[in-house]
Motif scaffolding. Structure first.
Motif, short mmCIF file in Angstrom:
data_model
loop_
_atom_site.label_atom_id
_atom_site.label_comp_id
_atom_site.label_asym_id
_atom_site.label_seq_id
_atom_site.Cartn_x
_atom_site.Cartn_y
_atom_site.Cartn_z
N GLU A 90 0.81 -1.23 0.00
CA GLU A 90 0.00 0.00 0.00
C GLU A 90 0.84 1.27 0.00
OE1 GLU A 90 0.26 -1.28 4.37
OE2 GLU A 90 0.11 -2.22 2.39
N LYS A 91 2.16 1.15 0.19
CA LYS A 91 3.03 2.32 0.19
C LYS A 91 3.58 2.63 -1.21
CE LYS A 91 2.94 3.13 4.66
NZ LYS A 91 2.37 4.38 5.20
N LYS A 92 3.24 1.81 -2.19
CA LYS A 92 3.79 2.00 -3.54
C LYS A 92 3.06 3.12 -4.27
CE LYS A 92 3.10 -1.13 -6.81
NZ LYS A 92 3.26 -2.35 -7.65
N ILE A 93 3.83 4.02 -4.88
CA ILE A 93 3.28 5.09 -5.70
C ILE A 93 4.11 5.21 -6.97
CG2 ILE A 93 2.36 6.44 -3.75
CD1 ILE A 93 4.75 8.33 -4.14
N LEU A 94 3.51 5.79 -8.01
CA LEU A 94 4.18 5.95 -9.29
C LEU A 94 4.62 7.39 -9.46
CD1 LEU A 94 4.87 4.46 -11.98
CD2 LEU A 94 2.68 5.34 -12.87
N MET A 95 5.92 7.60 -9.68
CA MET A 95 6.46 8.93 -9.94
C MET A 95 7.46 8.83 -11.09
SD MET A 95 7.09 10.86 -6.28
CE MET A 95 8.54 9.89 -5.88
N ASP A 96 7.28 9.72 -12.09
CA ASP A 96 8.17 9.73 -13.26
C ASP A 96 8.27 8.34 -13.88
OD1 ASP A 96 8.68 12.42 -12.86
OD2 ASP A 96 10.39 12.02 -11.55
N GLU A 97 7.11 7.67 -13.94
CA GLU A 97 7.00 6.35 -14.55
C GLU A 97 7.85 5.29 -13.84
OE1 GLU A 97 7.90 6.78 -18.68
OE2 GLU A 97 6.09 7.96 -19.09
N LYS A 98 8.15 5.54 -12.56
CA LYS A 98 8.89 4.57 -11.75
C LYS A 98 8.14 4.33 -10.44
CE LYS A 98 13.45 5.87 -13.55
NZ LYS A 98 14.80 6.41 -13.19
N ASP A 99 8.29 3.13 -9.88
CA ASP A 99 7.62 2.79 -8.63
C ASP A 99 8.48 3.20 -7.44
OD1 ASP A 99 5.42 1.69 -9.86
OD2 ASP A 99 6.27 -0.34 -9.91
N TYR A 100 7.87 3.96 -6.53
CA TYR A 100 8.56 4.39 -5.31
C TYR A 100 7.75 3.98 -4.09
CZ TYR A 100 11.87 7.31 -7.89
OH TYR A 100 12.87 7.75 -8.72
N CYS A 101 8.44 3.91 -2.96
CA CYS A 101 7.78 3.67 -1.68
C CYS A 101 7.71 4.99 -0.94
CB CYS A 101 8.56 2.65 -0.86
SG CYS A 101 7.79 2.26 0.72
N LYS A 102 6.51 5.38 -0.54
CA LYS A 102 6.32 6.64 0.19
C LYS A 102 6.38 6.42 1.69
CE LYS A 102 1.26 6.40 0.45
NZ LYS A 102 -0.01 7.09 0.21
N ASP A 103 6.40 7.53 2.43
CA ASP A 103 6.33 7.53 3.91
C ASP A 103 7.52 6.85 4.58
OD1 ASP A 103 3.90 8.83 3.83
OD2 ASP A 103 2.72 6.98 3.93
N ILE A 104 8.65 6.78 3.90
CA ILE A 104 9.85 6.22 4.52
C ILE A 104 10.33 7.14 5.64
CG2 ILE A 104 12.31 5.69 4.15
CD1 ILE A 104 10.46 3.57 3.02
N PHE A 105 10.63 6.60 6.81
CA PHE A 105 11.17 7.38 7.93
C PHE A 105 12.70 7.43 7.77
CE2 PHE A 105 10.03 8.78 12.37
CZ PHE A 105 11.28 9.26 12.70
N ASP A 106 13.18 8.52 7.20
CA ASP A 106 14.62 8.67 6.93
C ASP A 106 15.30 9.20 8.20
OD1 ASP A 106 16.96 8.63 5.50
OD2 ASP A 106 16.66 10.62 4.60
N VAL A 107 15.91 8.30 8.95
CA VAL A 107 16.40 8.60 10.30
C VAL A 107 17.64 9.50 10.27
CG1 VAL A 107 17.34 7.59 12.41
CG2 VAL A 107 15.48 6.44 11.19
N HIS A 108 17.62 10.54 11.14
CA HIS A 108 18.77 11.42 11.32
C HIS A 108 19.45 11.20 12.67
CE1 HIS A 108 18.86 14.49 7.97
NE2 HIS A 108 17.82 13.74 7.66
N VAL A 109 18.68 10.86 13.69
CA VAL A 109 19.27 10.55 15.00
C VAL A 109 18.32 9.61 15.73
CG1 VAL A 109 18.22 12.46 16.31
CG2 VAL A 109 20.44 11.54 17.02
N ARG A 110 18.88 8.71 16.53
CA ARG A 110 18.06 7.73 17.24
C ARG A 110 17.78 8.18 18.67
NH1 ARG A 110 19.34 1.50 15.79
NH2 ARG A 110 17.52 1.39 17.17
N LYS A 111 16.61 7.80 19.15
CA LYS A 111 16.22 8.09 20.53
C LYS A 111 17.27 7.50 21.48
CE LYS A 111 12.69 6.74 23.91
NZ LYS A 111 11.45 5.95 24.12
N GLY A 112 17.63 8.33 22.50
CA GLY A 112 18.59 7.88 23.50
C GLY A 112 20.04 8.13 23.14
N ALA A 113 20.29 8.62 21.90
CA ALA A 113 21.68 8.89 21.50
C ALA A 113 22.26 10.03 22.32
CB ALA A 113 21.73 9.23 20.02
N SER A 114 23.52 9.90 22.68
CA SER A 114 24.22 10.97 23.40
C SER A 114 24.72 11.98 22.38
CB SER A 114 25.39 10.39 24.19
OG SER A 114 26.03 11.39 24.94
N LEU A 115 24.34 13.24 22.55
CA LEU A 115 24.60 14.27 21.56
C LEU A 115 25.52 15.35 22.11
CD1 LEU A 115 20.89 14.68 20.46
CD2 LEU A 115 22.64 13.37 19.24
#
Length: 589
Positions: free
Chosen positions: A466-491
């Motif tokens: 259900e996450k598949k969408i068509l963009m520029d005639e190619k299949d992509y997966c939407k709603d990906i959580f692109d992680v920048h930092v994880r919970k609990g990480a020491s910063l």
């Protein structure tokens, strides 16, 4: 945004509390010679007994929402208006910081620039940002007037401002306070936020042992020592764990807490009175005799903080005469009869303008707040990161309560419980020290997993159908959580995280709106729609059109560790830094 500790002749910190607010300041020259030389204004309370070194968090506006008064002056002015039946066109707000906290807890409502606050009558409401900015402007103008009267020789452009916020507050709440300060006339380049338990921790680490009740050696703040900071304020209790290292603080566990502050005790006391006089009467009394209603709880506040070495069988409170007189008129019943008919007939007695209650009943008012705090501290002490902690540092106005102190000591007999003499001012004075030297904090802990909603090429073995969408005639997966930092990480402070690339969808596109999400789950999220994930805000990034053949997009780095989340964005085509700004106060897309 950060300010240099060398930039400015004076630091002024504003502690915006639920029950009381105030400011403190010190000159840069005084900080260098004597760091604890911190000045406070003299708030003249109308009564002979000063409850706090701050002024009540109360605001009075006229019918056009123009400023009338703040603090004690607002209380007195509104009381006069109600007695003369001239208050109907005014807006009176008190303890409204908790309204902001309650708004943050509602999953179905976002804190935005359009969030509104009800006044004491619950019939009029105005924008919350106006209420907060009026209040901060009052503090700012009061400070500038103090500078002039004392002849400190400091221009407004030479003042650095610090605004305190609870450490457990979200990024939208912090941005809300920053926007309020800007609307109040404080330049963004002259403002930093201080996290309340950190400020208190900094202050206590500078105190001599004689000023720390329960501390008889330097072990609390020696390098390597761990201690739990219990910041009990008027509305909320903010709890975290710090470790001292070479004069700098490291946060070991993300800040957390709840609404177990002094107002929780007030509410329990009020509910007890309601059981005797009915809720309808209490609300009617609050609206008709607002000044006396305020005075009733002001006397209760003094009883909460009163220290006595003599065991008491009864606690005596002065109650405004109008309370019992109007009750008889309102209910056609004597208040003493109402008490006799209630379950408090053996623990409460009315004598003239005084209410006498048993010590056991008075202590019971603290039970819900104390239970919430103790349960949370027990849970926190089980965390692996905080093992070895042997000290509890109690700060904040509610920490001045001998009953709360006794409950904490009884619940944690193996811990050293340390309370500074001026616990209610620890946050405020510590914020001044932080303003002079923001580098006193070394690391903080990520409260959430942060990431942007993104796309990636669809893989039927990895992605949900259900996450598949068509963009520029190619299949992509939407709603990906692109992680920048994880919970609990020491910063580390101002540490930039990994660069993540984001490209535009159209060639003519010159701007990207990246949706930022957070997850409170201990598991790493895959999609922004996973349980525990919620939308935080939008990052708007300028993407200049590149030369032909170059990639059209930006590399984004989130910068954590500071009191506010920041970002660095670079143009993919040439590496130039481009404009990028968060908006945490807009509606959810």
């Amino acid at each position: 945004m950060s300010i240099s500790s060398n930039d400015g002749l004076l630091v002024c910190a504003i502690d915006f509390g639920t029950t009381f607010s105030g400011y403190a300041y010190s000159m840069k020259s005084d900080f260098e010679d004597s760091p604890m030389k911190i000045s406070l204004p003299d708030w003249k309370a109308p009564s002979s007994i000063q409850i706090s070194d701050k002024t009540p968090t109360t605001l009075l506006l006229d019918k056009y929402h123009k400023f009338v008064a703040f603090g004690y002056e607002a209380e007195s002015k509104y009381a006069e208006l109600t007695e003369e039946e001239e208050h109907h066109d005014y807006c009176y707000f008190r303890r409204f910081k908790m309204v902001l906290y309650n708004q943050l807890r509602k999953e179905d409502q976002r804190l935005t620039m359009e969030t509104r606050i009800l006044d004491i009558t619950e019939k009029k409401n105005i924008l919350a940002i106006e209420v907060f900015s009026h209040s901060i402007r009052y503090m700012k103008d009061h400070m500038l007037d103090t500078v002039r009267k004392k002849g400190l020789g400091v221009r407004e452009s030479e003042i650095n401002w610090v605004l305190t916020v609870p450490a457990m507050w979200s990024d939208p709440a912090k941005q809300f306070m920053t926007k309020s300060a800007e609307m109040a006339g404080i330049p963004r380049t002259r403002l930093i936020l201080a996290l309340e338990p950190e400020a208190a921790s900094i202050y206590c680490s500078h105190l001599p042992l004689t000023k720390l009740d329960g501390c008889n050696d330097i072990g609390v703040f020696k390098p390597g020592s761990k201690y739990l900071v219990l910041d009990a304020g008027g509305g909320t209790v903010d709890i975290t764990v710090h470790q001292m290292g070479n004069g700098k603080l490291t946060e070991l566990e993300k800040a957390s807490g709840g609404d177990w502050g002094g107002t929780c005790v007030d509410n329990t006391f009020r509910d007890t009175l309601i059981e005797v006089v009915t809720r309808l009467y209490m609300e009617a009394f609050r609206l008709k005799h607002t000044g006396d209603y305020i005075e009733l709880f002001r006397d209760f506040e003094m009883k909460k903080r009163k220290k006595t070495n003599v065991p008491q069988s009864k606690v005596t409170m002065k109650i405004p005469a109008t309370f019992s007189e109007w009750f008889e008129e309102y209910s056609h019943k004597d208040i003493t009869d109402a008490i006799k008919e209630s379950k408090y007939s053996n623990s409460m007695k009315w004598e003239g303008d005084k209410l006498r209650i048993t010590q056991a009943l008075f202590d019971s008012f603290f039970q819900p707040a104390c239970a919430g705090i103790i349960d949370h501290v027990n849970h926190l002490l089980e965390k692996p990161n905080v093992r070895g902690t042997q000290t509890i540092l109690m700060v904040g106005g509610f920490s001045e309560s001998p009953i709360l102190q006794a409950r904490i000591r009884a619940a944690f007999p193996d811990f050293r419980v340390v309370v500074p003499n001026d616990a209610g001012l620890a946050v405020l004075k510590g914020a001044v020290l932080f303003g002079h030297n923001p580098c006193m904090i070394m690391t903080r802990v990520a409260k959430y997993t942060y990431g942007f909603a993104s796309f990636e090429k669809f893989n039927s073995k990895m992605h949900r159908k259900e996450k598949k969408i068509l963009m520029d005639e190619k299949d992509y997966c939407k709603d990906i959580f692109d992680v920048h930092v994880r919970k609990g990480a020491s910063l580390l402070i101002d540490e930039a995280q990994v660069k993540r690339p984001y490209e535009v969808n159209r060639e003519d596109q010159t701007e990207l709106d990246l949706e930022l999400y957070v997850s409170d789950s201990d598991e790493l999220p895959k999609y922004v729609t996973d349980p525990g994930c919620h939308y935080l805000g939008t990052l708007k990034v300028q993407v200049p059109k590149p030369k032909k053949g170059k990639k059209h997009g930006v590399n984004v780095q989130l910068i954590f560790g500071g009191t506010e989340l920041r970002v660095k964005a670079e143009n993919m085509s040439n590496g130039d830094v481009t404009s990028a700004e968060f908006n945490f106060l807009g509606e959810e897309p």
